[in-house]
Design a protein around this motif. Structure first.
Motif, PDB file in Angstrom:
ATOM      1  N   GLU A 130      33.435  50.951  -1.657  1.00 54.63           N
ATOM      2  CA  GLU A 130      33.011  51.056  -2.612  1.00 54.63           C
ATOM      3  C   GLU A 130      31.037  51.021  -2.168  1.00 54.63           C
ATOM      4  OE1 GLU A 130      34.793  48.541  -6.077  1.00 54.63           O
ATOM      5  OE2 GLU A 130      35.848  49.456  -5.695  1.00 54.63           O
ATOM      6  N   SER A 181      43.828  56.298  -3.413  1.00 49.09           N
ATOM      7  CA  SER A 181      43.448  56.381  -4.532  1.00 49.09           C
ATOM      8  C   SER A 181      44.935  55.147  -5.362  1.00 49.09           C
ATOM      9  CB  SER A 181      43.331  57.374  -5.059  1.00 49.09           C
ATOM     10  OG  SER A 181      42.286  58.121  -4.261  1.00 49.09           O
ATOM     11  N   ALA A 182      46.046  55.627  -4.562  1.00 50.80           N
ATOM     12  CA  ALA A 182      46.793  54.829  -5.781  1.00 50.80           C
ATOM     13  C   ALA A 182      46.563  52.857  -5.919  1.00 50.80           C
ATOM     14  CB  ALA A 182      48.230  54.903  -5.355  1.00 50.80           C
ATOM     15  N   ARG A 184      43.911  51.251  -4.919  1.00 53.78           N
ATOM     16  CA  ARG A 184      42.898  50.801  -5.713  1.00 53.78           C
ATOM     17  C   ARG A 184      42.991  50.831  -7.300  1.00 53.78           C
ATOM     18  NH1 ARG A 184      37.993  54.877  -3.554  1.00 53.78           N
ATOM     19  NH2 ARG A 184      36.919  53.059  -5.242  1.00 53.78           N
ATOM     20  N   HIS A 185      43.894  51.766  -7.343  1.00 55.05           N
ATOM     21  CA  HIS A 185      43.884  52.205  -9.316  1.00 55.05           C
ATOM     22  C   HIS A 185      44.460  50.692  -8.650  1.00 55.05           C
ATOM     23  CE1 HIS A 185      44.860  52.889 -13.092  1.00 55.05           C
ATOM     24  NE2 HIS A 185      46.371  52.842 -12.407  1.00 55.05           N
ATOM     25  N   TRP A 186      45.787  50.361  -8.656  1.00 54.33           N
ATOM     26  CA  TRP A 186      47.039  49.354  -9.032  1.00 54.33           C
ATOM     27  C   TRP A 186      45.979  47.790  -8.877  1.00 54.33           C
ATOM     28  CZ3 TRP A 186      48.181  45.442  -4.572  1.00 54.33           C
ATOM     29  CH2 TRP A 186      49.206  44.631  -5.262  1.00 54.33           C
ATOM     30  N   ASP A 188      42.092  47.082  -8.622  1.00 59.53           N
ATOM     31  CA  ASP A 188      41.327  47.434  -9.874  1.00 59.53           C
ATOM     32  C   ASP A 188      41.845  47.154 -12.169  1.00 59.53           C
ATOM     33  OD1 ASP A 188      39.649  47.886  -8.293  1.00 59.53           O
ATOM     34  OD2 ASP A 188      39.359  50.464  -8.790  1.00 59.53           O
ATOM     35  N   ALA A 189      43.227  47.774 -12.133  1.00 61.82           N
ATOM     36  CA  ALA A 189      43.942  47.708 -12.570  1.00 61.82           C
ATOM     37  C   ALA A 189      44.516  46.007 -13.296  1.00 61.82           C
ATOM     38  CB  ALA A 189      45.001  48.891 -13.220  1.00 61.82           C
TER      39      ALA A 189
END
Length: 216
Positions: A130, A181-182, A184-186, A188-189
């Motif tokens: 980012e 991506s997985a 990062r999603h984990w 960020d969530a």
């Protein structure tokens, strides 16, 4: 891997506490490392544009002129910090695959390496994925090159499993992209499930696709 590579988990020696009797090479390396630690903290806290060389030099315990003798500009210093994290990411994948294990186990280790990378130092993950200066060609190139190195490592394993070179490289990029991506999603969530369970989900996705195109 550079001589300045570090896990960034501890604290560097403040510039005014460096042993003056150390040889010049060692003292200079320690001062550069001190500047990297300080820069990492400031870049993570304020972003690239909000960071200033004055604040970095103050945090490092050295004057701005001294800081500029080690790094010619703020971008130069940012790139040095970024490269440490990129090296860590690539080394994580390399270490994950450098074992004697089944192909499925190696896929799991590679996916886990991405989750560990984002989980163990979210600041480093932010700098890599980012970046506040993505339009800077040298930043884009370094990130793209590191992701490519990871894909090359994975594709070598796929070729060893029986996949032809072109498909192996394409699938390797897919695995690398899906894994980070997985992860990062984990993150960020808010880590909604244990990391091991999140890795299981990502591995199932990757392995179910790869197992049909490789020799187990």
């Amino acid at each position: 891997m550079t001589v300045l590579d570090t896990d960034f988990l501890g604290a560097a020696t403040p510039a005014d506490e460096i042993d003056p009797t150390a040889d010049l090479g060692t003292a200079r390396t320690q001062r550069r490392l001190t500047a990297l630690y300080a820069a990492r903290d400031v870049f993570v806290a304020h972003g690239y544009h909000g960071a200033s060389m004055e604040e970095i030099s103050t945090r490092a315990g050295m004057s701005k002129p001294v800081l500029y003798t080690h790094y010619a500009s703020k971008l130069d210093l940012y790139l040095a910090v970024l490269q440490v994290y990129l090296d860590r990411m690539v080394d994580g994948i390399r270490d994950a695959l450098a074992v004697t294990a089944s192909h499925e186990q190696k896929v799991r280790r590679a996916v886990l390496a991405y989750f560990d990378f984002v989980d163990e130092d979210a600041g480093g993950h932010t700098l890599v994925f980012e970046s506040a200066v993505p339009s800077e060609p040298c930043v884009r190139w370094r990130v793209r090159n590191a992701m490519g190195e990871c894909a090359v490592l994975v594709s070598a394993e796929l070729r060893a499993a029986g996949m032809d070179g072109i498909r192996a490289y394409a699938c390797a990029f897919g695995l690398v992209g899906a894994s980070h991506s997985a992860a990062r999603h984990w993150l960020d969530a808010g880590r909604p499930i244990p990391k091991s369970e999140a890795v299981d989900v990502a591995v199932a996705l990757c392995w179910n696709g790869l197992s049909g195109t490789t020799k187990r």
